[in-house]
Motif scaffolding. Structure first.
Motif, mmCIF file in Angstrom:
data_model
loop_
_atom_site.group_PDB
_atom_site.id
_atom_site.type_symbol
_atom_site.label_atom_id
_atom_site.label_comp_id
_atom_site.label_asym_id
_atom_site.label_seq_id
_atom_site.Cartn_x
_atom_site.Cartn_y
_atom_site.Cartn_z
ATOM 1 N N GLU A 1 25.260 -31.965 5.156
ATOM 2 C CA GLU A 1 23.957 -31.312 5.034
ATOM 3 C C GLU A 1 22.964 -32.206 4.282
ATOM 4 O OE1 GLU A 1 22.124 -26.899 4.133
ATOM 5 O OE2 GLU A 1 24.195 -27.339 3.526
ATOM 6 N N PHE B 1 21.950 -35.077 6.625
ATOM 7 C CA PHE B 1 21.039 -34.672 7.695
ATOM 8 C C PHE B 1 19.662 -34.276 7.175
ATOM 9 C CE2 PHE B 1 24.274 -35.422 10.631
ATOM 10 C CZ PHE B 1 23.701 -35.408 11.891
ATOM 11 N N ASN B 2 19.592 -33.761 5.961
ATOM 12 C CA ASN B 2 18.273 -33.531 5.368
ATOM 13 C C ASN B 2 17.561 -34.863 5.155
ATOM 14 O OD1 ASN B 2 18.065 -30.706 5.284
ATOM 15 N ND2 ASN B 2 19.374 -30.630 3.468
ATOM 16 N N ARG C 1 16.453 -36.076 8.623
ATOM 17 C CA ARG C 1 15.285 -35.304 9.047
ATOM 18 C C ARG C 1 14.029 -35.822 8.347
ATOM 19 N NH1 ARG C 1 15.193 -28.981 8.004
ATOM 20 N NH2 ARG C 1 15.252 -29.826 5.913
ATOM 21 N N GLN D 1 12.968 -30.655 13.456
ATOM 22 C CA GLN D 1 13.731 -29.535 12.905
ATOM 23 C C GLN D 1 15.127 -29.546 13.510
ATOM 24 O OE1 GLN D 1 12.583 -27.497 10.453
ATOM 25 N NE2 GLN D 1 10.783 -28.844 10.484
ATOM 26 N N PHE D 2 16.085 -29.018 12.781
ATOM 27 C CA PHE D 2 17.436 -28.901 13.309
ATOM 28 C C PHE D 2 17.437 -27.903 14.458
ATOM 29 C CE2 PHE D 2 18.395 -29.713 8.652
ATOM 30 C CZ PHE D 2 18.607 -31.068 8.842
ATOM 31 N N SER D 3 18.053 -28.257 15.568
ATOM 32 C CA SER D 3 18.141 -27.326 16.688
ATOM 33 C C SER D 3 19.360 -26.414 16.568
ATOM 34 C CB SER D 3 18.157 -28.072 18.023
ATOM 35 O OG SER D 3 19.269 -28.940 18.099
ATOM 36 N N HIS D 4 20.289 -26.778 15.692
ATOM 37 C CA HIS D 4 21.453 -25.922 15.425
ATOM 38 C C HIS D 4 22.066 -26.332 14.101
ATOM 39 C CE1 HIS D 4 24.951 -23.397 16.143
ATOM 40 N NE2 HIS D 4 25.680 -24.397 15.717
ATOM 41 N N VAL D 5 22.455 -25.348 13.311
ATOM 42 C CA VAL D 5 23.237 -25.565 12.095
ATOM 43 C C VAL D 5 24.339 -24.513 12.098
ATOM 44 C CG1 VAL D 5 23.284 -25.601 9.577
ATOM 45 C CG2 VAL D 5 21.247 -26.408 10.789
ATOM 46 N N ILE E 1 25.912 -29.740 13.419
ATOM 47 C CA ILE E 1 24.467 -29.760 13.207
ATOM 48 C C ILE E 1 23.850 -30.704 14.231
ATOM 49 C CG2 ILE E 1 24.558 -31.613 11.466
ATOM 50 C CD1 ILE E 1 22.298 -30.084 9.967
ATOM 51 N N ARG E 2 22.659 -30.344 14.699
ATOM 52 C CA ARG E 2 21.950 -31.183 15.684
ATOM 53 C C ARG E 2 20.523 -31.413 15.215
ATOM 54 N NH1 ARG E 2 24.147 -27.449 19.729
ATOM 55 N NH2 ARG E 2 22.082 -26.535 19.818
ATOM 56 N N LEU E 3 20.100 -32.681 15.277
ATOM 57 C CA LEU E 3 18.722 -33.050 14.974
ATOM 58 C C LEU E 3 18.165 -33.820 16.162
ATOM 59 C CD1 LEU E 3 16.312 -33.282 12.996
ATOM 60 C CD2 LEU E 3 17.361 -35.411 12.164
#
Length: 145
Positions: free
Chosen positions: A15, A18-19, A22, A28-32, A57-59
């Protein structure tokens, strides 16, 4: 259309990573999804301390490119630099997924056979004969992809 993306693995700091990504790439994340979101499975128990870690997670980086990742969550092969990524192939047919899986796994090691998953995709994982980790997925209608 078939796309190829990078899938990164972490030991509890997915997390945070990925932050950071980003902040670099924007969007924005498309899925978490967290390990606590998984249905209980006695074959793959998740310890309470891993429940809040990232399962997937997907970015989106562009229309064609997605950066994806997860924490190891205490599962599978111990994480070491060098095996902490996979190449993720997303196909537009189950037949292509099976063909890619069959050819890439020849003389390699199957980690997870191609099968329907709880998130709706037809999915499998392998390490090819050159030591490269692959994830192959066909997103059936209604799945998270």
């Amino acid at each position: 259309m078939t796309t190829i993306n990078t899938y990164l693995n972490f030991e509890g700091n997915c997390e945070n990573a990925f932050n950071f990504y980003r902040s670099v790439f924007g969007g924005q994340f498309s899925h978490v999804g967290r390990f606590s979101d998984m249905p209980a499975n006695p074959d793959y128990p998740v310890a309470d301390e891993f429940g809040n870690q990232i399962m997937h997670i997907r970015l989106p980086i562009s229309k064609e490119c997605m950066l994806m990742g997860s924490d190891t969550g205490g599962h599978g092969v111990p994480l070491t630099i060098g095996n902490n990524f996979s190449i993720s192939i997303n196909t537009d047919s189950k037949e292509k997924a099976d063909t890619f899986f069959e050819k890439l796994s020849a003389d390699g090691k199957v980690t997870m056979t191609m099968e329907k998953t709880f998130w709706g995709d037809y999915f499998g994982m392998l390490t090819d004969r050159f030591g490269i980790n692959w994830m192959i997925s066909f997103a059936e209608e209604g799945s998270l992809e």
